[in-house]
Design an enzyme around this catalytic site. Structure first.
Site, PDB file in Angstrom:
ATOM      1  N   ASP A 169       6.136  -6.080  -5.029  1.00  0.00           N
ATOM      2  CA  ASP A 169       7.368  -6.507  -4.371  1.00  0.00           C
ATOM      3  C   ASP A 169       6.988  -7.280  -3.105  1.00  0.00           C
ATOM      4  OD1 ASP A 169      10.493  -6.095  -4.226  1.00  0.00           O
ATOM      5  OD2 ASP A 169       9.770  -5.411  -2.273  1.00  0.00           O
TER       6      ASP A 169
ATOM      7  N   HIS B  43      11.630  -3.252 -12.312  1.00  0.00           N
ATOM      8  CA  HIS B  43      11.000  -3.737 -11.074  1.00  0.00           C
ATOM      9  C   HIS B  43       9.923  -2.816 -10.521  1.00  0.00           C
ATOM     10  CE1 HIS B  43      10.637  -5.927  -7.344  1.00  0.00           C
ATOM     11  NE2 HIS B  43      10.878  -4.832  -6.655  1.00  0.00           N
TER      12      HIS B  43
END
Length: 329
Positions: free
Chosen positions: A107, A306
């Protein structure tokens, strides 16, 4: 080839960084692998990788990024620019008595890892990127680009820009907000196609959590795991984490001299097929032959969202250790 060594329990410690204390968790001995988390997480995001890397013969170190967890949280918003976070990583490597390291990020940590490799190739000799692809500096001013997204809806990065605005949504119920955010971007709990996108908010009176799943945790996140994350953010507040987003225009200016620059060191990318970071940035992945000429492996994990190293820990560990073993000493 590194011989796997018996793995002691992870050890917490702090070092003095450029802006104060940096907290890290360390496990194993061998070549240094620095693990950099994203938003809204902590060193704990790498809990599955620390023992696996240690068992494979590496010194695995996961830090709390500046503004998170037990690391210092400077008051100034501009203390969270990318240049500062890169220098934190360099200082950490030096404080550990090492000259070089492989840096792996997820991320925002992927962006931080990439910038670390770009600015300090003499320190970071290889870079692993999880979820967020590498896109070289340059292009339009970030806040201008984000403001044009979404039409009558506001993109979450724009929503995060004004100090205090997102905090007012998150901090009254940190645990509930985190649970919803994690669920919204996880493969097994994310909204179905056609439902409102949790990356956007209504421009008038909207909140991100209005679009989060309610009452269900993703399979990778136990109640105890959630307690760890919530406990850290209940103690620190959310401002340090959000300040990363509030420096994107400063980063754009600071890194202008690197516009279009490739990362030439050996690199790895792992993305989730159901992750918006992967799908929205498909052009960046397509450009890897030019932007990551040292890319040795790229993987898109089917059915993965994610939170890739937590959703698919065994698969990510296998890919990471295999890639690390392929690097020249």
């Amino acid at each position: 080839m590194h011989q796997p060594a018996p793995s002691a329990d992870p050890r917490h410690r702090t070092i003095e960084g450029p802006a104060g204390r940096l907290h890290l968790v360390e496990q194993g001995t061998g070549p240094l692998v620095l693990l950099v988390h994203g938003f809204p997480e902590s060193w704990y995001s790498w809990r599955h990788q620390l023992p696996a890397l240690a068992a494979a013969g590496y010194r695995a170190v996961a830090l709390d990024v500046r503004g998170y967890g037990r690391s210092s949280k400077p008051a100034a918003t501009d203390a969270y620019r990318m240049l500062d976070l890169v220098e934190d990583n360099v200082a950490l490597v030096r404080a550990l008595g090492e000259e070089r390291a492989t840096v792996v990020g997820h991320d925002w940590g992927s962006n931080i890892a990439a910038a670390s490799a770009l600015l300090h190739p003499e320190v970071f000799h290889a870079v692993g990127l999880l979820s967020v692809p590498y896109a070289p500096p340059g292009g339009p001013r970030p806040t201008d680009a984000f403001a044009r997204m979404g039409g009558d809806q506001e993109f979450y990065v724009s929503y995060f820009q004004e100090p205090g605005r997102a905090e007012a949504e998150m901090e009254p119920d940190v645990r509930g907000w985190l649970a919803g955010f994690y669920a919204a971007l996880s493969a097994d709990t994310m909204p179905d196609q056609g439902e409102p996108d949790p990356h956007f908010v209504a421009r008038t009176g909207g909140r991100l959590r209005d679009r989060f799943p309610v009452g269900k945790l993703p399979a990778w996140l136990s109640e105890d795991d959630l307690d760890v994350y919530a406990g850290e953010f209940e103690r620190t507040g959310m401002t340090g984490a959000l300040n990363r987003y509030r420096n994107m225009d400063r980063d754009w200016e600071d890194l202008a001299q690197y516009a279009g620059a490739p990362i030439k060191q050996p690199s790895l990318f792992i993305g989730g097929a159901l992750d918006a970071s992967t799908t929205w940035m498909a052009d960046a992945i397509d450009a890897y032959p030019a932007t990551l000429p040292g890319l040795t492996a790229s993987h898109i994990l089917d059915g993965c969202g994610h939170w890739i190293q937590q959703e698919r820990p065994e698969e990510v560990n296998r890919l990471l250790t295999g890639w690390l073993a392929s690097l020249q000493p």
